[in-house]
Design an enzyme around this catalytic site. Sequence first.
Site, PDB file in Angstrom:
ATOM      1  N   CYS A 162       0.846  -1.189  -0.008  1.00 56.39           N
ATOM      2  CA  CYS A 162       0.002   0.008  -0.080  1.00 56.39           C
ATOM      3  C   CYS A 162       0.728   1.291   0.035  1.00 56.39           C
ATOM      4  O   CYS A 162       0.274   2.493  -0.155  1.00 56.39           O
ATOM      5  CB  CYS A 162      -1.047  -0.032   1.175  1.00 56.39           C
ATOM      6  SG  CYS A 162      -1.759  -1.478   1.376  1.00 56.39           S
ATOM      7  N   HIS A 301      -2.776   8.381   5.391  1.00 60.86           N
ATOM      8  CA  HIS A 301      -3.124   6.916   4.690  1.00 60.86           C
ATOM      9  C   HIS A 301      -4.275   6.422   5.031  1.00 60.86           C
ATOM     10  O   HIS A 301      -5.431   6.034   4.388  1.00 60.86           O
ATOM     11  CB  HIS A 301      -2.092   5.959   5.123  1.00 60.86           C
ATOM     12  CG  HIS A 301      -2.041   4.643   4.852  1.00 60.86           C
ATOM     13  ND1 HIS A 301      -2.019   4.381   3.256  1.00 60.86           N
ATOM     14  CD2 HIS A 301      -2.284   3.332   5.355  1.00 60.86           C
ATOM     15  CE1 HIS A 301      -1.874   2.999   3.034  1.00 60.86           C
ATOM     16  NE2 HIS A 301      -2.013   2.463   4.323  1.00 60.86           N
ATOM     17  N   GLU A 312      -1.315   5.908  12.953  1.00 61.18           N
ATOM     18  CA  GLU A 312      -0.879   7.113  11.935  1.00 61.18           C
ATOM     19  C   GLU A 312      -1.295   8.505  13.080  1.00 61.18           C
ATOM     20  O   GLU A 312      -0.348   9.304  12.997  1.00 61.18           O
ATOM     21  CB  GLU A 312      -1.878   7.295  10.884  1.00 61.18           C
ATOM     22  CG  GLU A 312      -1.458   8.395   9.938  1.00 61.18           C
ATOM     23  CD  GLU A 312      -1.747   8.167   8.451  1.00 61.18           C
ATOM     24  OE1 GLU A 312      -1.299   8.688   7.711  1.00 61.18           O
ATOM     25  OE2 GLU A 312      -2.761   7.202   8.338  1.00 61.18           O
ATOM     26  N   LYS A 333      -9.563   8.193   1.438  1.00 59.43           N
ATOM     27  CA  LYS A 333     -10.028   6.687   1.280  1.00 59.43           C
ATOM     28  C   LYS A 333     -11.593   6.844   1.816  1.00 59.43           C
ATOM     29  O   LYS A 333     -12.177   5.677   1.384  1.00 59.43           O
ATOM     30  CB  LYS A 333      -8.993   5.731   1.999  1.00 59.43           C
ATOM     31  CG  LYS A 333      -7.713   5.533   1.637  1.00 59.43           C
ATOM     32  CD  LYS A 333      -7.082   4.607   2.144  1.00 59.43           C
ATOM     33  CE  LYS A 333      -5.771   4.394   1.513  1.00 59.43           C
ATOM     34  NZ  LYS A 333      -4.805   5.433   1.762  1.00 59.43           N
ATOM     35  N   HIS A 338      -9.666   1.925  -0.592  1.00 55.77           N
ATOM     36  CA  HIS A 338      -8.260   1.853  -0.773  1.00 55.77           C
ATOM     37  C   HIS A 338      -7.700   1.014  -1.643  1.00 55.77           C
ATOM     38  O   HIS A 338      -8.066  -0.313  -1.917  1.00 55.77           O
ATOM     39  CB  HIS A 338      -7.849   0.798   0.648  1.00 55.77           C
ATOM     40  CG  HIS A 338      -6.453   0.840   1.014  1.00 55.77           C
ATOM     41  ND1 HIS A 338      -5.437   1.291   0.137  1.00 55.77           N
ATOM     42  CD2 HIS A 338      -5.684   0.240   1.997  1.00 55.77           C
ATOM     43  CE1 HIS A 338      -4.312   1.026   0.431  1.00 55.77           C
ATOM     44  NE2 HIS A 338      -4.363   0.477   1.777  1.00 55.77           N
ATOM     45  N   PHE A 397       1.585  -3.035   3.966  1.00 53.83           N
ATOM     46  CA  PHE A 397       2.016  -4.240   4.657  1.00 53.83           C
ATOM     47  C   PHE A 397       3.553  -4.655   4.623  1.00 53.83           C
ATOM     48  O   PHE A 397       3.962  -4.338   3.603  1.00 53.83           O
ATOM     49  CB  PHE A 397       1.083  -5.396   3.922  1.00 53.83           C
ATOM     50  CG  PHE A 397      -0.130  -5.569   4.294  1.00 53.83           C
ATOM     51  CD1 PHE A 397      -0.821  -4.680   5.089  1.00 53.83           C
ATOM     52  CD2 PHE A 397      -0.973  -6.509   3.672  1.00 53.83           C
ATOM     53  CE1 PHE A 397      -2.172  -4.890   5.830  1.00 53.83           C
ATOM     54  CE2 PHE A 397      -2.395  -6.846   4.285  1.00 53.83           C
ATOM     55  CZ  PHE A 397      -2.858  -5.952   4.802  1.00 53.83           C
TER      56      PHE A 397
END
Length: 412
Positions: A162, A301, A312, A333, A338, A397
């Site tokens: 991502c 994010h 975050e 998002k 996503h 990830f």
Amino acid sequence: MRRVVITGMGAVTPIGNSVSETWKSVKEGVCGIAPITRFDTEGRKVTLAGEVKDLDVNAILDKRETRKMDRFTQYAMIAAKEALKDSQLDLTKVDVDRCGVIVSSGIGGIETIERECIKGNEKSFDKVTPFFIPMSISNMAAGHIAIATGFRGMCNCVVTACAGGTNAVGDAFRYIRDGYGDVMLCGGTEASITRLGIGGFTSLHALSTQTDVKRASIPFDKERSGFVMGEGAGILMLEEYEHAVKRGAKIYCEVAGYGANCDAHHITAPLEDGSVAAKCMTLAMQDAGVAPEEIDYINAHGTSTALNDKGETQAVKKAFGGHADKLCMSSTKSMTGHLLGASGAVEAIITALSIYDDYVPATINYQVPDEECDLDIVPNEGRNQTVNCAMSNSLGFGGHNATIILKKYTKQ
């Protein structure tokens, strides 16, 4: 070091099949989440996604060529074509050896892999399409764009889950800044809304199982329960400043800094205290030569997962100190879902337009405040305000962290 600017952009997203459509939807707070139509979801736990809608691929690309491309490559080609047109770069007047491509994809041609595995199992694996390999490998979006443009500089595919789209923009920025090239098409693309793609993330307990589109992708909301899969592509034309000025190019903004590091912690979970993500943001600000107080807006994010949004928030507080309470940080998002390897690229475009248009996008569908996500997340309504300097974060990830800094363009 040489200055780097954005002179063209292209996008295919769940909220628009061009940059202008996507930005209009962002400003209107449109939600691109809807019931999945690409396959039958009867009996499936996850039924919602952010699909690309009403896109006639064969009206934009050559039909014979599209048959040799997985959907993730098609999206990238369409976005690249728009970015190139937007930039008004004359391909006959550039040194193609100093023009390159960096396009990320986290998963690549999963639709092709899924389809051909079924075909091979039913008939024979010797009967899969001869284009199986070039359709499924992740680097082929970048390869096709290079072939279409004739760009013979670096052609690369960043695969950092991502974080990939942001890494691609950051790597292209450094490639130009450090003198290796003058023009780079960069970004990310993804098309993972398939039975296997959705099934894999469902088994991982990463996706929201909500059936209400307004309560599925809800970053920073206390009731968030997982991310919603999106798809699409974002491609940006990065150009060395003098090169752009010499040809009279329109300049959206300047790419000023880039940071990248790794939590080195877990294959899927981010470091809960956000300490390494905070270092990534600090690295980007140091690279850009800006102080935390100069950042007006962060495109987060913000995946709508419990761990990401909390971590975050902690990362921003660590990196910005007292200024964290003064800046705006929203997650788009909430509108797009996503897009995995494409998310950072699409969000880079949105961040660039936030600066260019002096507008801060909202985090839509926000209802229930979370005391652990207590920054100004621009709930539900966007804002007209001056944005001189902005940050875009991506966390992937494997612990991959990537941050870019964009600044309002000024002549020097």
